[in-house]
Write an enzyme that holds these catalytic residues in place. Sequence first.
Site, short mmCIF file in Angstrom:
data_model
loop_
_atom_site.label_atom_id
_atom_site.label_comp_id
_atom_site.label_asym_id
_atom_site.label_seq_id
_atom_site.Cartn_x
_atom_site.Cartn_y
_atom_site.Cartn_z
N GLY A 217 -38.44 -41.11 42.92
CA GLY A 217 -37.21 -41.86 42.64
C GLY A 217 -37.10 -43.06 43.56
N GLY A 218 -36.34 -42.92 44.64
CA GLY A 218 -36.03 -44.04 45.53
C GLY A 218 -37.25 -44.83 45.98
CD GLU B 242 -30.40 -38.05 39.48
OE1 GLU B 242 -30.74 -39.03 38.79
OE2 GLU B 242 -30.79 -37.87 40.66
CG HIS C 156 -33.84 -36.34 36.37
ND1 HIS C 156 -32.73 -36.25 37.18
CD2 HIS C 156 -34.86 -36.74 37.16
CE1 HIS C 156 -33.09 -36.59 38.42
NE2 HIS C 156 -34.37 -36.89 38.43
CD GLU D 141 -37.76 -34.70 39.81
OE1 GLU D 141 -38.29 -35.63 40.42
OE2 GLU D 141 -36.75 -34.84 39.11
CG ASN E 74 -36.19 -41.26 37.50
OD1 ASN E 74 -35.65 -42.16 36.85
ND2 ASN E 74 -35.62 -40.08 37.73
CD1 TRP E 75 -38.41 -47.48 39.19
CD2 TRP E 75 -37.46 -49.47 38.77
NE1 TRP E 75 -39.25 -48.47 39.65
CE2 TRP E 75 -38.70 -49.70 39.41
CE3 TRP E 75 -36.68 -50.58 38.42
CZ2 TRP E 75 -39.17 -50.98 39.70
CZ3 TRP E 75 -37.16 -51.85 38.70
CH2 TRP E 75 -38.39 -52.04 39.34
CE LYS E 76 -33.59 -40.42 40.61
NZ LYS E 76 -33.07 -39.42 41.54
N GLY F 262 -33.31 -37.25 46.43
CA GLY F 262 -32.51 -38.28 47.10
C GLY F 262 -31.94 -37.87 48.45
CB SER G 292 -37.24 -36.39 49.41
OG SER G 292 -35.84 -36.46 49.25
P1 PGA Z 1 -36.11 -39.11 44.83
O1 PGA Z 1 -35.83 -38.78 43.28
O2 PGA Z 1 -37.57 -39.41 44.96
O3 PGA Z 1 -35.23 -40.31 45.13
O4 PGA Z 1 -35.72 -37.91 45.61
C1 PGA Z 1 -36.75 -38.06 42.51
C2 PGA Z 1 -36.23 -37.87 41.11
O5 PGA Z 1 -35.04 -37.63 40.92
O6 PGA Z 1 -37.01 -37.95 40.14
#
Ligand code: PGA
Length: 252
Positions: free
Chosen positions: A231-232, A99, A97, A166, A12-14, A172, A210
């Site tokens: 994500g990251g 967010e 998600h 999640e 997930n590149w956001k 993050g 994470s």
């Molecule tokens: P993260 O994000 O791996 O940077 O913690 C995961 C996500 O929000 O899908």
Amino acid sequence: MTKRTRPLIAGNWKMNGLRQSAVEIEAIVAALRAEPAEADVLICPPATLIAAFADAAEDAIAIGGQDCHALEKGAFTGDISAEMLADAGASHVIIGHSERRQYHQENDSVVAAKLKAAWRAKLHPILCVGETLGERETGATLAIIDRQLDGALADIGSAKLSIAYEPVWAIGTGKTPTLAEIVEVHGHIRRRISSLDASLKETRLLYGGSVNPANAQAILALGDVDGALVGGASLKAADFLAIIRAAGAATV
Ligand code: PGA
């Protein structure tokens, strides 16, 4: 341990990435051509990059959206429909998600409508569920997840999806639940969805929050963990490839 299903490693590149970031996709494709993955691989870039990434991905990686509108088209400035994602080359879409829930006030009924939109456009949705830190600390984790699952999955018929657990506090932050906590929640989700509809029993359950090259193998080896939403650590080809390889190592 032999896994029940082939794992899904999803990135997930956001709101990250420009056209030049296609080099990361090209690097992953080249590595997977040289040594095929023992997992399905998906990257969900910003919508602006879906078409270019779908071209660069050839058939080695699936490309997905990060969200969609519930309706097919109309006067909704700035929104993107599931049909538009599919038209750009997406095969998957992340729905609900945390967010989106937090910054765009998406509640369970909005999430349910977006899931239906994904199926209408023949996209495979990845439904995200998870508790906040406060909810975990008050012992409400499983009740929150039940509410999110029940709200999203009422009346879904025989449609297919994946579900990502999640924990909001793990996204993050570099913090992750213990392996025992992941096992508890994934087992709970498996039982809950099976009771909602028997056809959901084989649903792939991903862990997200994470995940990185150092912790991926231990998490992916857990019995009810069928993949990861990253994500990251999905932004750089080397890190994401290390997680893809960890999925293979976790299944032998
Ligand atoms: P993260 O994000 O791996 O940077 O913690 C995961 C996500 O929000 O899908």
